[in-house]
Design a protein around this motif. Structure first.
Motif, PDB file in Angstrom:
ATOM      1  N   ARG A 135      39.662  34.798  47.155  1.00 25.15           N
ATOM      2  CA  ARG A 135      38.348  34.521  46.501  1.00 25.15           C
ATOM      3  C   ARG A 135      38.587  33.573  44.597  1.00 25.15           C
ATOM      4  O   ARG A 135      38.026  33.093  44.531  1.00 25.15           O
ATOM      5  CB  ARG A 135      36.767  35.165  46.585  1.00 25.15           C
ATOM      6  CG  ARG A 135      36.342  35.309  48.415  1.00 25.15           C
ATOM      7  CD  ARG A 135      35.081  35.384  48.041  1.00 25.15           C
ATOM      8  NE  ARG A 135      34.876  36.963  47.521  1.00 25.15           N
ATOM      9  CZ  ARG A 135      34.280  37.905  47.265  1.00 25.15           C
ATOM     10  NH1 ARG A 135      33.771  36.765  46.145  1.00 25.15           N
ATOM     11  NH2 ARG A 135      34.581  38.432  47.587  1.00 25.15           N
ATOM     12  N   LEU A 136      40.114  34.739  44.321  1.00 26.28           N
ATOM     13  CA  LEU A 136      39.867  33.318  42.627  1.00 26.28           C
ATOM     14  C   LEU A 136      39.873  32.565  42.987  1.00 26.28           C
ATOM     15  O   LEU A 136      41.245  31.914  44.035  1.00 26.28           O
ATOM     16  CB  LEU A 136      41.005  34.690  42.238  1.00 26.28           C
ATOM     17  CG  LEU A 136      40.992  35.814  42.040  1.00 26.28           C
ATOM     18  CD1 LEU A 136      42.377  36.940  41.646  1.00 26.28           C
ATOM     19  CD2 LEU A 136      40.268  36.034  41.058  1.00 26.28           C
ATOM     20  N   PHE A 149      35.082  31.842  38.205  1.00 33.88           N
ATOM     21  CA  PHE A 149      36.573  32.294  38.361  1.00 33.88           C
ATOM     22  C   PHE A 149      36.588  32.809  39.218  1.00 33.88           C
ATOM     23  O   PHE A 149      38.008  33.007  40.284  1.00 33.88           O
ATOM     24  CB  PHE A 149      36.110  33.372  37.236  1.00 33.88           C
ATOM     25  CG  PHE A 149      37.902  35.070  36.802  1.00 33.88           C
ATOM     26  CD1 PHE A 149      38.180  34.196  36.156  1.00 33.88           C
ATOM     27  CD2 PHE A 149      36.746  35.616  37.978  1.00 33.88           C
ATOM     28  CE1 PHE A 149      39.229  34.570  36.367  1.00 33.88           C
ATOM     29  CE2 PHE A 149      38.409  36.656  37.642  1.00 33.88           C
ATOM     30  CZ  PHE A 149      39.458  35.980  37.133  1.00 33.88           C
ATOM     31  N   ILE A 150      35.799  33.277  40.594  1.00 32.95           N
ATOM     32  CA  ILE A 150      35.869  33.540  41.489  1.00 32.95           C
ATOM     33  C   ILE A 150      34.858  32.708  42.558  1.00 32.95           C
ATOM     34  O   ILE A 150      33.493  33.239  42.159  1.00 32.95           O
ATOM     35  CB  ILE A 150      35.912  35.872  41.656  1.00 32.95           C
ATOM     36  CG1 ILE A 150      36.115  35.842  42.802  1.00 32.95           C
ATOM     37  CG2 ILE A 150      34.130  36.212  41.370  1.00 32.95           C
ATOM     38  CD1 ILE A 150      36.685  36.822  43.108  1.00 32.95           C
ATOM     39  N   LEU A 151      34.667  32.732  44.586  1.00 37.08           N
ATOM     40  CA  LEU A 151      34.226  31.941  44.876  1.00 37.08           C
ATOM     41  C   LEU A 151      33.108  33.075  45.259  1.00 37.08           C
ATOM     42  O   LEU A 151      33.891  34.535  45.615  1.00 37.08           O
ATOM     43  CB  LEU A 151      35.018  31.468  46.199  1.00 37.08           C
ATOM     44  CG  LEU A 151      35.720  30.479  45.794  1.00 37.08           C
ATOM     45  CD1 LEU A 151      36.630  30.060  47.182  1.00 37.08           C
ATOM     46  CD2 LEU A 151      34.664  28.980  45.804  1.00 37.08           C
ATOM     47  N   MET A 166      42.129  46.915  45.717  1.00 39.73           N
ATOM     48  CA  MET A 166      41.502  46.063  44.774  1.00 39.73           C
ATOM     49  C   MET A 166      41.498  44.939  46.705  1.00 39.73           C
ATOM     50  O   MET A 166      42.911  44.484  47.390  1.00 39.73           O
ATOM     51  CB  MET A 166      41.967  45.375  44.621  1.00 39.73           C
ATOM     52  CG  MET A 166      41.553  43.848  44.154  1.00 39.73           C
ATOM     53  SD  MET A 166      39.455  43.987  43.695  1.00 39.73           S
ATOM     54  CE  MET A 166      39.431  44.348  42.029  1.00 39.73           C
ATOM     55  N   PRO A 167      40.409  44.787  47.174  1.00 42.25           N
ATOM     56  CA  PRO A 167      41.219  44.107  48.747  1.00 42.25           C
ATOM     57  C   PRO A 167      41.094  42.564  48.954  1.00 42.25           C
ATOM     58  O   PRO A 167      40.468  41.885  47.842  1.00 42.25           O
ATOM     59  CB  PRO A 167      39.489  44.097  49.617  1.00 42.25           C
ATOM     60  CG  PRO A 167      38.633  45.270  48.517  1.00 42.25           C
ATOM     61  CD  PRO A 167      38.986  45.736  47.700  1.00 42.25           C
ATOM     62  N   TRP A 210      34.682  41.406  40.950  1.00 41.15           N
ATOM     63  CA  TRP A 210      35.730  40.557  39.832  1.00 41.15           C
ATOM     64  C   TRP A 210      35.235  39.204  39.382  1.00 41.15           C
ATOM     65  O   TRP A 210      35.256  38.463  38.661  1.00 41.15           O
ATOM     66  CB  TRP A 210      36.668  40.862  40.917  1.00 41.15           C
ATOM     67  CG  TRP A 210      38.189  40.419  40.109  1.00 41.15           C
ATOM     68  CD1 TRP A 210      38.004  40.760  39.283  1.00 41.15           C
ATOM     69  CD2 TRP A 210      39.442  40.599  40.483  1.00 41.15           C
ATOM     70  NE1 TRP A 210      39.086  40.591  38.334  1.00 41.15           N
ATOM     71  CE2 TRP A 210      40.158  40.728  39.520  1.00 41.15           C
ATOM     72  CE3 TRP A 210      39.807  40.525  41.439  1.00 41.15           C
ATOM     73  CZ2 TRP A 210      41.785  40.419  40.035  1.00 41.15           C
ATOM     74  CZ3 TRP A 210      41.571  40.777  41.803  1.00 41.15           C
ATOM     75  CH2 TRP A 210      42.519  40.588  40.222  1.00 41.15           C
ATOM     76  N   LEU A 243      47.746  43.820  44.523  1.00 44.52           N
ATOM     77  CA  LEU A 243      46.581  44.394  44.056  1.00 44.52           C
ATOM     78  C   LEU A 243      46.154  45.478  45.711  1.00 44.52           C
ATOM     79  O   LEU A 243      45.266  46.285  45.080  1.00 44.52           O
ATOM     80  CB  LEU A 243      45.610  43.280  44.143  1.00 44.52           C
ATOM     81  CG  LEU A 243      46.265  42.801  42.782  1.00 44.52           C
ATOM     82  CD1 LEU A 243      44.496  41.832  41.849  1.00 44.52           C
ATOM     83  CD2 LEU A 243      46.410  43.511  41.574  1.00 44.52           C
ATOM     84  N   THR A 246      40.489  40.258  50.976  1.00 40.17           N
ATOM     85  CA  THR A 246      38.847  39.722  50.542  1.00 40.17           C
ATOM     86  C   THR A 246      38.189  39.142  49.676  1.00 40.17           C
ATOM     87  O   THR A 246      37.378  37.909  49.483  1.00 40.17           O
ATOM     88  CB  THR A 246      37.640  40.183  51.346  1.00 40.17           C
ATOM     89  OG1 THR A 246      37.310  41.445  50.496  1.00 40.17           O
ATOM     90  CG2 THR A 246      38.363  40.557  53.012  1.00 40.17           C
ATOM     91  N   VAL A 247      38.747  40.558  48.738  1.00 41.35           N
ATOM     92  CA  VAL A 247      38.367  39.947  46.337  1.00 41.35           C
ATOM     93  C   VAL A 247      39.215  38.568  46.818  1.00 41.35           C
ATOM     94  O   VAL A 247      38.563  37.960  46.155  1.00 41.35           O
ATOM     95  CB  VAL A 247      37.625  40.984  45.973  1.00 41.35           C
ATOM     96  CG1 VAL A 247      37.114  40.899  44.661  1.00 41.35           C
ATOM     97  CG2 VAL A 247      36.688  42.117  46.848  1.00 41.35           C
ATOM     98  N   THR A 248      40.160  39.514  46.267  1.00 46.14           N
ATOM     99  CA  THR A 248      41.325  38.263  45.678  1.00 46.14           C
ATOM    100  C   THR A 248      41.638  37.506  46.089  1.00 46.14           C
ATOM    101  O   THR A 248      41.265  36.264  45.491  1.00 46.14           O
ATOM    102  CB  THR A 248      42.866  39.306  45.326  1.00 46.14           C
ATOM    103  OG1 THR A 248      42.996  39.232  46.951  1.00 46.14           O
ATOM    104  CG2 THR A 248      42.229  40.858  44.550  1.00 46.14           C
ATOM    105  N   GLU A 301      31.261  38.035  55.022  1.00 43.01           N
ATOM    106  CA  GLU A 301      31.866  39.459  54.107  1.00 43.01           C
ATOM    107  C   GLU A 301      30.949  40.235  53.534  1.00 43.01           C
ATOM    108  O   GLU A 301      29.772  39.296  52.834  1.00 43.01           O
ATOM    109  CB  GLU A 301      32.803  39.136  52.825  1.00 43.01           C
ATOM    110  CG  GLU A 301      34.015  38.279  53.477  1.00 43.01           C
ATOM    111  CD  GLU A 301      34.917  37.490  52.743  1.00 43.01           C
ATOM    112  OE1 GLU A 301      34.475  38.031  51.449  1.00 43.01           O
ATOM    113  OE2 GLU A 301      35.104  36.453  53.097  1.00 43.01           O
TER     114      GLU A 301
END
Lengths: 166, 270
Positions: A128-129, B133-135, A121-122, B75, A116, A124-126, B141
């Motif tokens: 955290r899923l 769904f996401i932390l 989509m960084p 997200w 991604l 750092t975001v993905t 950050e």
């Protein structure tokens, strides 16, 4: 049943396990559909089934549906090229994912994250899923369809493009 | 938590494709991506139908659907439970959705092949925020990594700041450059241009540009009949394209030549 697609080829198995975007579709006893993102997938050793990992959080209805009637659809897509397949099947077994599975789910998330990144989509975001706790659902494959966007999406991947499912 | 549909506007911008689950009359589920979910009002959305696919066929057999949408910044995931009501092939909702798809198609020379067949209007039965769904982002950050680090404020306050900068301008050049600079500072729009029509509607001339290495002021762009620019320029309503790169790769997967490549690869799966 498209027996000729089974066992899955090494190429298709590698594609399935390459950290793709993964959607799970199920339905309730009243035919109410439910959508959920899967958190990991592996092809079974005999190449005729899948182990689909369903997150417990957000997955309550999906798991209830699978317990009720076992019908499942899984769509896997590579976001950079939109190459997509959909697999349909029936649940054979539902069990808690193990600690070994957990390590494989983390690897799956890492690979998904890498795919991604070029899409903007960084990581750092993905990263955290939430992928844990999860349930391992073993599925007997009944059908595989090519779903890459376009007029031929829905072509059955068994035999020379013979059936079209749309 | 039950969010209001209208508060999910970022989810409707088409940046992250949504998912749609349907089920046929015999009980076989289907799960697919949906390219556009269009907000109509607090109780209705429209789904884009570009091909008469399994999703569309299932909705005719069983009108229930479940759609997952993702906020492209955080997200966070939201689930909509829908009941298909009717299809529209004209009217404002159809025109608006069609313009966006035409823009994608024109970008890859696929006008006429890749087009909206119908806007499938659905009643929204339930909106669910998918918890856990996401932390949440860690303290070190940025919570909104797609925005500028100091991305602030809400949209209204941002627009007020941009307006103030525009109001300070004493001449047209300053007004245009102030506006684009303010859009960069407040909303992190790093690259922008203002183009206006000239010579009837056949070409656009660049009045101001911001963020590009060479000044493009004065550059002319012809507006082809079915070009990407024409799709953006000719409709009388605003058209936002989430990502030209993503639009291009979707278009390419549909267009004949790259599709052959993908099909060759699909052959290798057999």
């Amino acid at each position: 049943m498209s027996e000729s697609i089974l066992p899955l080829s090494a190429g298709l198995s590698a594609f399935i396990e390459s950290g793709l975007s993964m959607l799970i579709g199920t339905r309730g006893p009243d035919l109410t559909p439910e959508s959920l993102r899967g958190v990991g997938i592996a092809v079974t050793k005999d190449g005729r089934g899948l182990t689909v990992f369903v997150p417990l959080r957000g997955g309550t209805r999906t798991l209830a549906n699978l317990g009720d009637n076992g019908r499942i659809a899984v769509t896997l897509s590579r976001p950079t090229t939109h190459e997509t397949i959909q697999i349909k099947g029936v649940v054979a077994r539902i069990e808690d994912a193990t600690e070994d599975d957990r390590a494989s789910l983390d690897r799956y998330l890492e690979a998904f994250s890498r795919i991604l990144t070029p899409c903007g989509m960084p990581a750092t975001v993905t990263r955290r899923l939430v992928n844990w706790p999860a349930v391992a659902v073993t599925v007997a494959i009944e059908d595989v369809f090519v779903q890459t966007p376009g007029p031929r999406a829905g072509t059955r991947l068994a035999g020379p493009l013979r059936g079209v499912h749309r | 938590m039950t969010p209001r549909l209208e508060s999910l506007d970022r989810c409707f911008q088409g940046i992250m494709p949504g998912a749609i689950a349907t089920c046929d009359a015999s009980g076989v589920p289907n799960i697919s991506y949906v390219s556009q979910v269009h907000y109509i009002d607090e109780r209705h959305v429209a789904l884009s139908c570009q091909f008469f696919n399994k999703t569309r066929q299932n909705l005719d057999e069983n009108p229930l659907a479940c759609v997952e949408l993702y906020d492209p910044v955080t997200w966070e995931c939201y689930r909509l439970r829908l009941r298909f009501d009717h299809s529209e092939t004209s009217g404002p909702v159809f025109e608006c959705m069609s313009a966006r798809i035409e823009a994608i198609a024109s970008h890859t020379g696929m006008s006429g092949v890749f087009r909206l067949l119908s806007a499938d209007v659905c009643e929204v039965l339930e909106v669910e925020w998918v918890a856990d769904f996401i932390l949440p982002p860690r303290d070190d950050e940025s919570g909104t990594p797609l925005f500028a680090d100091d991305a602030p404020i809400n949209e209204l306050r941002g627009l007020q700041l941009v307006s103030e900068r525009i109001n300070q301008a004493k001449d047209l050049d300053t007004l245009l450059s102030n506006a684009l600079a303010a859009l960069d500072e407040v909303f992190a729009f790093r690259h922008s241009m203002i183009l206006v029509p000239e010579d009837g509607r056949h070409r656009l001339v660049t009045l101001a540009s911001h963020g590009y290495p060479s000044q493009a002021v004065g550059a002319e762009v012809p507006v082809g009949e079915r070009s990407f620019l024409a799709m953006v320029f000719l409709p009388t309503h605003a058209l936002a394209m989430a990502s030209k790169r993503s639009a291009r790769s979707i278009g390419e997967s549909v267009s004949p030549q790259p599709r052959r490549r993908l099909e060759c690869r699909a052959e290798a799966w057999r």
